[in-house]
Design an enzyme around this catalytic site. Sequence first.
Site, PDB file in Angstrom:
ATOM      1  N   GLY A  96      -8.796   5.964   1.778  1.00  0.00           N
ATOM      2  CA  GLY A  96      -9.457   6.827   2.540  1.00  0.00           C
ATOM      3  C   GLY A  96     -10.732   6.423   2.986  1.00  0.00           C
ATOM      4  O   GLY A  96     -11.529   7.443   3.303  1.00  0.00           O
TER       5      GLY A  96
ATOM      6  N   HIS B  38      -7.657  10.009   4.098  1.00  0.00           N
ATOM      7  CA  HIS B  38      -7.042   9.151   5.222  1.00  0.00           C
ATOM      8  C   HIS B  38      -7.370   9.537   6.336  1.00  0.00           C
ATOM      9  O   HIS B  38      -7.502  10.749   6.682  1.00  0.00           O
ATOM     10  CB  HIS B  38      -5.552   8.875   4.945  1.00  0.00           C
ATOM     11  CG  HIS B  38      -5.156   8.321   3.513  1.00  0.00           C
ATOM     12  ND1 HIS B  38      -4.833   8.864   2.717  1.00  0.00           N
ATOM     13  CD2 HIS B  38      -5.226   6.809   3.399  1.00  0.00           C
ATOM     14  CE1 HIS B  38      -4.634   8.142   1.478  1.00  0.00           C
ATOM     15  NE2 HIS B  38      -4.893   6.806   2.047  1.00  0.00           N
TER      16      HIS B  38
ATOM     17  N   ASP C 137       3.014   4.929  -5.570  1.00  0.00           N
ATOM     18  CA  ASP C 137       2.167   6.039  -5.261  1.00  0.00           C
ATOM     19  C   ASP C 137       2.975   7.355  -5.628  1.00  0.00           C
ATOM     20  O   ASP C 137       3.656   7.903  -4.976  1.00  0.00           O
ATOM     21  CB  ASP C 137       1.515   6.081  -3.871  1.00  0.00           C
ATOM     22  CG  ASP C 137       0.864   7.607  -3.560  1.00  0.00           C
ATOM     23  OD1 ASP C 137       0.641   8.343  -4.509  1.00  0.00           O
ATOM     24  OD2 ASP C 137       0.455   7.607  -2.324  1.00  0.00           O
TER      25      ASP C 137
ATOM     26  N   ASP D 268       0.982  -1.207  -0.030  1.00  0.00           N
ATOM     27  CA  ASP D 268       0.045  -0.067  -0.139  1.00  0.00           C
ATOM     28  C   ASP D 268       0.976   1.187  -0.017  1.00  0.00           C
ATOM     29  O   ASP D 268       1.860   1.319   0.871  1.00  0.00           O
ATOM     30  CB  ASP D 268      -0.874   0.092   1.161  1.00  0.00           C
ATOM     31  CG  ASP D 268      -1.942   1.118   1.159  1.00  0.00           C
ATOM     32  OD1 ASP D 268      -2.483   1.379   0.158  1.00  0.00           O
ATOM     33  OD2 ASP D 268      -2.323   1.478   2.454  1.00  0.00           O
TER      34      ASP D 268
END
Length: 384
Positions: free
Chosen positions: A228, A193, A119, A97
């Site tokens: 999120g 988030h 990301d 993640d």
Amino acid sequence: MLVPMRAILEAADHYGYGQGAFNMNGDCQVEAAVRIHEILRSGAILQGAEASNGFMGGAADFMHASAEEKRLGARRIGDQVKRHAGDSPIPVCLHLDHGKSLEMVQACIDGGYTSVMIDGSSLPYEDNVALTREAVKLAHPYGVSVEGELGVLAGVEDHVFSATSTYTNPLQAIDFFKKTGCDALAISYGTMHGPNKGKNAKIRREIAIATKECMMHEGIRGFLVSHGSSTVPQEYVQQINEMGGQLENAYGIDVNQLADVTRCGINKINVDTDIRLACTRNIMEMFEKHPEMQKSEAIGPVWEKLKAQPKNVDPRNYVQAIMATVIDGSGDKGDVRCVTDCMRTAVMEAIAPLLVQFGSYRKSHLIEAVTCEQMVDRYKKEGI
Ligand code: G3H
Ligand code: 13P
Ligand code: ZN
């Protein structure tokens, strides 16, 4: 069995349900997460973020873990998932993640992850494309799936704070899929988030609809991801505060909105905060019900740290005294077991309702049992 994320999301997309993805920070959590997915016969996506890999690699200061600690942690989580899910009848994916670097991507592939996220959302668009393309080139030859991210979520994302969000542009998302060849894309559409998403946070479902619609027109067989997305159950917040916690303005995303977006093109829904809250509530409750445990040599220090940080909900910040057990399962007995059992129960109770509400329960048989090795050829044939 372990499968790449693509197999799980293909079923979610085809049969029109949402697949939750849950962040793991401990051997007992992995064990419990696999078990609850098995009981509900749902496919499972378990996630380790960069910080989780650092923590699981033994870094008490997990926000500043070294590359070596993260590499060790990635291997440890990989081994745990193989141990708890290798022979499981349900398909399980282990996903990185918010990976930030190709080095982390490689470490996770080496450690047994079957999917990775890169990301690059904080980078200029062309740099994000270039980084994600490199991650795809690295991962697909192993049959490992890749998730990218486009747009910026407000709040703390990977410990970088952004006051405002930049919503994902659906047309740019199409360009991103085409240029990178990624399997899945995290979009920014109103979620954020952490536990402070604002009261009545509203998802801009039209962004998901427009993106998915354009993807269909362009023949892109990719998936959309909602980050999120914790629901921050209000009774968790109230109970934590009644026991001495000081959580303010803790609100999540209404679960009905999340169920709704599973019908608007969202295939994967990321949840971490709900598990942290459930762990903290359960551990506080255990110490209140059994005050003698507050004086325990083994777990008394957990209580002391927990009490000293009333605004914190992240178990990693107070379980240092039993760190070895949390990260590798050793010594999980006696008083220590009282804490890890709270974490097991927490994982199950936070995840179970979401599997039902997102619709993935009783669907594991719809997921193709395909290994990463088998995916290698498919990617080759499709030239991605
Ligand atoms: O999106 C971030 C996740 O909640 C993971 O959090 O980086 O503190 O492990 P972490
Ligand atoms: P939450 O903080 O809402 O649980 O989001 C988790 C997440 O997006 C992990 O990538
Ligand atoms: Zn996220």
